[in-house]
Design a protein around this motif. Sequence first.
Motif, PDB file in Angstrom:
ATOM      1  N   UNK A  50       0.825  -1.211   0.000  1.00 28.88           N
ATOM      2  CA  UNK A  50       0.000   0.000   0.000  1.00 28.88           C
ATOM      3  C   UNK A  50       0.860   1.261   0.000  1.00 28.88           C
ATOM      4  N   UNK A  51       1.972   1.233   0.729  1.00 26.88           N
ATOM      5  CA  UNK A  51       2.884   2.388   0.744  1.00 26.88           C
ATOM      6  C   UNK A  51       3.454   2.632  -0.644  1.00 26.88           C
ATOM      7  N   UNK A  68       9.203  15.464   2.149  1.00 28.77           N
ATOM      8  CA  UNK A  68      10.467  14.734   2.342  1.00 28.77           C
ATOM      9  C   UNK A  68      10.371  13.241   1.995  1.00 28.77           C
ATOM     10  N   UNK A  69       9.180  12.672   2.092  1.00 27.74           N
ATOM     11  CA  UNK A  69       9.037  11.243   1.773  1.00 27.74           C
ATOM     12  C   UNK A  69       9.091  10.959   0.279  1.00 27.74           C
ATOM     13  N   UNK A  70       8.671  11.925  -0.530  1.00 32.70           N
ATOM     14  CA  UNK A  70       8.640  11.683  -1.973  1.00 32.70           C
ATOM     15  C   UNK A  70       9.603  12.582  -2.755  1.00 32.70           C
ATOM     16  N   UNK A  71      10.442  13.313  -2.026  1.00 33.82           N
ATOM     17  CA  UNK A  71      11.443  14.136  -2.710  1.00 33.82           C
ATOM     18  C   UNK A  71      12.439  13.218  -3.405  1.00 33.82           C
ATOM     19  N   UNK A  72      12.681  13.444  -4.688  1.00 31.17           N
ATOM     20  CA  UNK A  72      13.614  12.568  -5.412  1.00 31.17           C
ATOM     21  C   UNK A  72      15.048  12.694  -4.904  1.00 31.17           C
ATOM     22  N   UNK A  73      15.752  11.560  -4.872  1.00 33.00           N
ATOM     23  CA  UNK A  73      17.152  11.544  -4.469  1.00 33.00           C
ATOM     24  C   UNK A  73      18.023  12.272  -5.489  1.00 33.00           C
ATOM     25  N   UNK A 146      12.424   7.304  -7.347  1.00 32.46           N
ATOM     26  CA  UNK A 146      13.668   7.629  -6.656  1.00 32.46           C
ATOM     27  C   UNK A 146      13.497   8.408  -5.355  1.00 32.46           C
ATOM     28  N   UNK A 147      12.631   7.901  -4.466  1.00 32.20           N
ATOM     29  CA  UNK A 147      12.418   8.602  -3.194  1.00 32.20           C
ATOM     30  C   UNK A 147      12.536   7.650  -2.002  1.00 32.20           C
ATOM     31  N   UNK A 148      12.637   8.228  -0.828  1.00 34.70           N
ATOM     32  CA  UNK A 148      12.864   7.452   0.395  1.00 34.70           C
ATOM     33  C   UNK A 148      11.682   6.534   0.716  1.00 34.70           C
ATOM     34  N   UNK A 149      10.474   6.987   0.441  1.00 32.18           N
ATOM     35  CA  UNK A 149       9.304   6.169   0.774  1.00 32.18           C
ATOM     36  C   UNK A 149       9.315   4.846   0.005  1.00 32.18           C
ATOM     37  N   UNK A 153      10.086   0.995   1.450  1.00 31.94           N
ATOM     38  CA  UNK A 153       9.061  -0.018   1.193  1.00 31.94           C
ATOM     39  C   UNK A 153       9.623  -1.173   0.365  1.00 31.94           C
ATOM     40  N   UNK A 154      10.463  -0.874  -0.624  1.00 34.10           N
ATOM     41  CA  UNK A 154      11.039  -1.918  -1.477  1.00 34.10           C
ATOM     42  C   UNK A 154      11.957  -2.836  -0.667  1.00 34.10           C
ATOM     43  N   UNK A 155      12.809  -2.261   0.167  1.00 31.63           N
ATOM     44  CA  UNK A 155      13.709  -3.077   0.981  1.00 31.63           C
ATOM     45  C   UNK A 155      12.899  -3.926   1.961  1.00 31.63           C
TER      46      UNK A 155
END
Length: 190
Positions: A50-51, A68-73, A146-149, A153-155
Amino acid sequence: MTQYYMSVILFVLFVALVVGRAMMLRRKGIKAIVFGATDKSDFLLVPFVLAIVYAVCSGAFGLPMWKPLIAPFWETHIPGIAGIILCGAAVIGMAASLISFGNSFRVGIDEQKPDKLVTKGVFALSRNPIYLCFDTFFIGQFLIHRNIMIAVAVVSFALAIHRQILREEKFLSSHYGGEYEAYRKKVRRY
């Protein structure tokens, strides 16, 4: 922005393959969705999925999300092209896996009515091609967004999938015995 829309389209295709196959089996009287039937901890996967879904949709459609959760790296979209290719390959791999699985496809461990052990098709290359497709697909989504969220979630999802694989291997070994052990020695886990 086009890559974001493409990622949503690929996401819908990916999910449609799984749901469509489960519906086809349902018409044959086979209950393919047995997720959580043997272990309620299967539902640990749900928040991560869901995330990822929300993060993908927020990127494509501008849904509310803490920046900050969806800011691209990084700002370049070049890795996004690789991400789209990975997602497309995962969709194709999922289709091939579902075809190879035939009537044995299940979401979760089916202790009540397991079907035959599948070792042909893409299962001759990997014991877990569907899980490999999930991981590949979500890595592709990370490269696009390319974001932290999505990274977290992927890891987390990959670790949960690995846990599920270990649980399934234990079941397959006890249910199919020597047949599974011979297959296990011949074909890699991933």
